[in-house]
Scaffold this motif. Structure first.
Motif, PDB file in Angstrom:
ATOM      1  N   MET A   1       0.850  -1.182   0.000  1.00  0.00           N
ATOM      2  CA  MET A   1       0.000   0.000   0.000  1.00  0.00           C
ATOM      3  C   MET A   1       0.888   1.235   0.000  1.00  0.00           C
ATOM      4  O   MET A   1       1.797   1.351   0.825  1.00  0.00           O
ATOM      5  N   ASN A   2       0.648   2.127  -0.929  1.00  0.00           N
ATOM      6  CA  ASN A   2       1.354   3.400  -0.995  1.00  0.00           C
ATOM      7  C   ASN A   2       0.377   4.506  -0.646  1.00  0.00           C
ATOM      8  O   ASN A   2      -0.758   4.498  -1.114  1.00  0.00           O
ATOM      9  N   ALA A   3       0.829   5.441   0.188  1.00  0.00           N
ATOM     10  CA  ALA A   3      -0.032   6.550   0.590  1.00  0.00           C
ATOM     11  C   ALA A   3       0.727   7.859   0.431  1.00  0.00           C
ATOM     12  O   ALA A   3       1.941   7.914   0.618  1.00  0.00           O
ATOM     13  N   ARG A   4      -0.020   8.884   0.056  1.00  0.00           N
ATOM     14  CA  ARG A   4       0.560  10.226  -0.007  1.00  0.00           C
ATOM     15  C   ARG A   4      -0.471  11.211   0.513  1.00  0.00           C
ATOM     16  O   ARG A   4      -1.684  10.977   0.433  1.00  0.00           O
TER      17      ARG A   4
ATOM     18  N   GLU B   1       2.600  11.573   9.572  1.00  0.00           N
ATOM     19  CA  GLU B   1       3.314  11.257  10.809  1.00  0.00           C
ATOM     20  C   GLU B   1       3.489   9.750  10.829  1.00  0.00           C
ATOM     21  O   GLU B   1       2.509   9.005  10.905  1.00  0.00           O
ATOM     22  N   ILE B   2       4.732   9.293  10.770  1.00  0.00           N
ATOM     23  CA  ILE B   2       5.016   7.867  10.685  1.00  0.00           C
ATOM     24  C   ILE B   2       5.817   7.444  11.911  1.00  0.00           C
ATOM     25  O   ILE B   2       6.886   7.985  12.167  1.00  0.00           O
TER      26      ILE B   2
ATOM     27  N   GLY C   1       4.238   1.190  14.439  1.00  0.00           N
ATOM     28  CA  GLY C   1       3.634   0.725  13.194  1.00  0.00           C
ATOM     29  C   GLY C   1       2.417   1.517  12.781  1.00  0.00           C
ATOM     30  O   GLY C   1       1.663   1.107  11.911  1.00  0.00           O
ATOM     31  N   VAL C   2       2.219   2.688  13.403  1.00  0.00           N
ATOM     32  CA  VAL C   2       1.050   3.514  13.097  1.00  0.00           C
ATOM     33  C   VAL C   2       1.484   4.742  12.301  1.00  0.00           C
ATOM     34  O   VAL C   2       2.384   5.468  12.708  1.00  0.00           O
ATOM     35  N   SER C   3       0.836   4.948  11.162  1.00  0.00           N
ATOM     36  CA  SER C   3       1.080   6.121  10.328  1.00  0.00           C
ATOM     37  C   SER C   3      -0.219   6.894  10.192  1.00  0.00           C
ATOM     38  O   SER C   3      -1.272   6.298   9.952  1.00  0.00           O
ATOM     39  N   VAL C   4      -0.136   8.209  10.333  1.00  0.00           N
ATOM     40  CA  VAL C   4      -1.313   9.066  10.213  1.00  0.00           C
ATOM     41  C   VAL C   4      -1.061  10.047   9.072  1.00  0.00           C
ATOM     42  O   VAL C   4      -0.111  10.833   9.115  1.00  0.00           O
TER      43      VAL C   4
END
Length: 87
Positions: A30-33, A38-39, A44-47
């Motif tokens: 999964m790629n997110a932009r 905030e990683i 293991g939590v990215s916001v």
């Protein structure tokens, strides 16, 4: 009640996207932009906030805010989307 709505949304989106997703999508990264991210690699939590676009295989997610949770092996556990649009 807002937590129930978020849960219900996740269930509905999962069902809809499972039907549209290709069989190999779950195996894709999964790629997110977004405008802001905030990683936290330890938890293991990215916001991701503001104009979030997350893509996994042929499946896309658009939202104001997305929380992505991964396990210690960086395997996807959960994705929660908020805002307008959250599709």
């Amino acid at each position: 009640m807002p937590n129930f709505r978020v849960f219900l949304f996740i269930v509905i989106v999962s069902a809809v996207h499972s039907a549209d997703a290709l069989p190999l999508d779950r195996e894709q990264i999964m790629n997110a932009r977004a405008d802001t991210a905030e990683i936290n690699q330890q938890t293991g939590v990215s916001v991701y906030t503001n104009h979030v676009v997350a893509v996994q295989g042929s499946t896309s997610l658009l939202a104001d805010k997305v929380i992505i949770k991964q396990d210690k092996q960086h395997q996807l556990i959960e994705v929660i989307a908020y805002g307008q649009p959250a599709i």
